[in-house]
Design an enzyme around this catalytic site. Structure first.
Site, short mmCIF file in Angstrom:
data_model
loop_
_atom_site.label_atom_id
_atom_site.label_comp_id
_atom_site.label_asym_id
_atom_site.label_seq_id
_atom_site.Cartn_x
_atom_site.Cartn_y
_atom_site.Cartn_z
N TYR A 92 0.83 -1.21 0.00
CA TYR A 92 0.00 0.00 0.00
C TYR A 92 0.86 1.26 0.00
O TYR A 92 1.74 1.43 0.84
CB TYR A 92 -0.90 -0.01 1.24
CG TYR A 92 -2.00 1.03 1.23
CD1 TYR A 92 -3.20 0.79 0.59
CD2 TYR A 92 -1.83 2.24 1.89
CE1 TYR A 92 -4.22 1.73 0.60
CE2 TYR A 92 -2.84 3.19 1.92
CZ TYR A 92 -4.04 2.93 1.27
OH TYR A 92 -5.04 3.87 1.27
N SER A 187 1.37 -7.75 2.22
CA SER A 187 0.43 -6.73 2.62
C SER A 187 -0.60 -6.49 1.51
O SER A 187 -1.31 -7.42 1.12
CB SER A 187 1.17 -5.45 3.00
OG SER A 187 0.31 -4.55 3.67
N GLN A 188 -0.71 -5.26 0.97
CA GLN A 188 -1.62 -5.06 -0.16
C GLN A 188 -1.29 -6.01 -1.29
O GLN A 188 -2.17 -6.58 -1.93
CB GLN A 188 -1.52 -3.62 -0.67
CG GLN A 188 -2.33 -3.37 -1.94
CD GLN A 188 -2.15 -1.96 -2.46
OE1 GLN A 188 -2.96 -1.10 -2.21
NE2 GLN A 188 -1.07 -1.73 -3.18
N ASP A 273 0.95 -8.39 14.36
CA ASP A 273 0.69 -7.51 13.23
C ASP A 273 -0.66 -6.81 13.40
O ASP A 273 -1.72 -7.44 13.32
CB ASP A 273 0.70 -8.33 11.94
CG ASP A 273 0.61 -7.49 10.69
OD1 ASP A 273 0.37 -6.27 10.79
OD2 ASP A 273 0.78 -8.07 9.60
N HIS A 303 4.22 -6.43 11.19
CA HIS A 303 3.85 -6.53 9.77
C HIS A 303 5.01 -7.00 8.90
O HIS A 303 4.80 -7.46 7.79
CB HIS A 303 3.35 -5.16 9.30
CG HIS A 303 2.57 -5.20 8.02
ND1 HIS A 303 1.50 -6.04 7.81
CD2 HIS A 303 2.71 -4.48 6.86
CE1 HIS A 303 1.00 -5.85 6.61
NE2 HIS A 303 1.72 -4.92 6.01
#
Length: 326
Positions: A92, A187-188, A273, A303
């Site tokens: 992101y 993540s994204q 996370d 994360h």
């Protein structure tokens, strides 16, 4: 951050009822159809770099609605044989950056396509090169809430369609074995890889770590960390929009894509996370449609998860599934 989510023994059996819209499949069929009739590639140009053992091309392919999406295509220099390919999606706020930034998969012997994220690239890294010409719906300031009041306008409808089109693009590039294509992301990027797995039925492998966009209804209830915090902030201002927002998010939930996925999958999660809470990751993992799946847990990590340790595990796992030459 201390442990805040479910304990590991409960995560391992966590199989929540994650409802999805009755027209989920129709919605995605219509979304992908916005690029029907477009060629898989719009432009492929050699890119000059200072790398001696890697060759790179600046690629443009049609994404949602035929919009031009940029990507870097790289492969080991001096090897023109058809190679297994890895399509990578970025996190992101990041763009594709510079062509020498992400060389792990090329160094391991794969062809590598790194997709830019439309309208992103300004939060960290070294920028992007793909605007989002359809970012006209209300919402913001981040893309997490752009167009969130209507599934037809939502930003992630466009970005997920781009991710699916990236798989078609890499299969059309020279020197790629189209039967051995994997998707990867953190993540994204992990959320996009899961979405691609649910929408592309013949991928060879899927690798996701700390995937964002999973079990979204729970995520926005248990964490204020960005990007989910953008939804929380948006609803703190638009107090009557919760029903519409939750409805829109249900069309992009990684759990629904995971249910439809059939490719072998490799997951990673950090138990501390708050960006991608572990219960949301395990919800996708436990609902994942293929029996060939594995999860690596990092009990003391946030994360970043397993970081380079996890990358090493991905490399070994992927080699066993794509049979790249040692």
């Amino acid at each position: 951050m201390a442990l805040f989510d479910l304990p590991l023994d409960q995560l391992e059996t966590y199989l929540p009822d994650v409802p999805e819209p009755s027209d989920f499949d129709a919605y995605w069929k219509a979304s992908l159809a916005t690029a029907e009739g477009c060629p898989p590639l719009l432009d492929v140009q050699p890119e000059t770099t200072d790398l001696e053992i890697v060759r790179t091309w600046d690629v443009t392919f049609p994404g949602f609605g035929g919009d031009p999406i940029r990507a870097w295509y790289s492969r080991p220099a001096g090897n023109d044989a058809p190679l297994p390919a890895v399509v990578e999606f970025v996190g992101y706020g990041r763009g594709r950056g510079l062509p020498h930034e992400r060389l792990t998969w090329v160094a391991a012997g794969y062809a590598h396509l790194l997709m830019d994220a439309r309208g992103q690239g300004d939060l960290y890294g070294t920028g992007g090169a793909t605007p989002d010409p359809r970012a006209t719906a209300l919402g913001g300031p981040g893309v997490m809430t752009r167009g969130v009041l209507d599934p037809a306008d939502y930003y992630y409808r466009r970005l997920i369609t781009d991710a699916v089109r990236a798989v078609g693009a890499v299969r059309a590039l020279p020197g790629v074995d189209p039967t051995r294509v994997a998707v990867v992301g953190n993540s994204q990027g992990g959320g996009l890889a899961l979405a691609a797995a649910g929408l592309v039925p013949d991928l060879a492998a899927v690798m996701v770590s700390a995937p964002f966009l999973c079990h979204l209804q729970r995520a926005i209830d248990i964490t204020d960390s960005a990007p989910y915090g953008e939804i929380v902030n948006y609803l703190s201002v638009h107090r009557d929009a919760e029903e519409a927002v939750r409805r829109t998010l249900s069309y992009v939930d990684g759990v629904s894509f995971a249910r439809r996925a059939v490719a072998p999958a490799h997951f990673g999660a950090g138990l501390r996370d708050t960006v991608s809470p572990p219960s949301t990751v395990f919800a996708a993992y436990n609902h994942y449609g293929a029996e060939d799946r594995t999860m690596h847990v990092y009990s003391f990590n946030h994360h970043e998860g397993g970081d380079a340790v996890h990358t090493g595990r991905q490399l070994r796992w992927l080699r066993s599934h794509l049979a790249v030459s040692a």
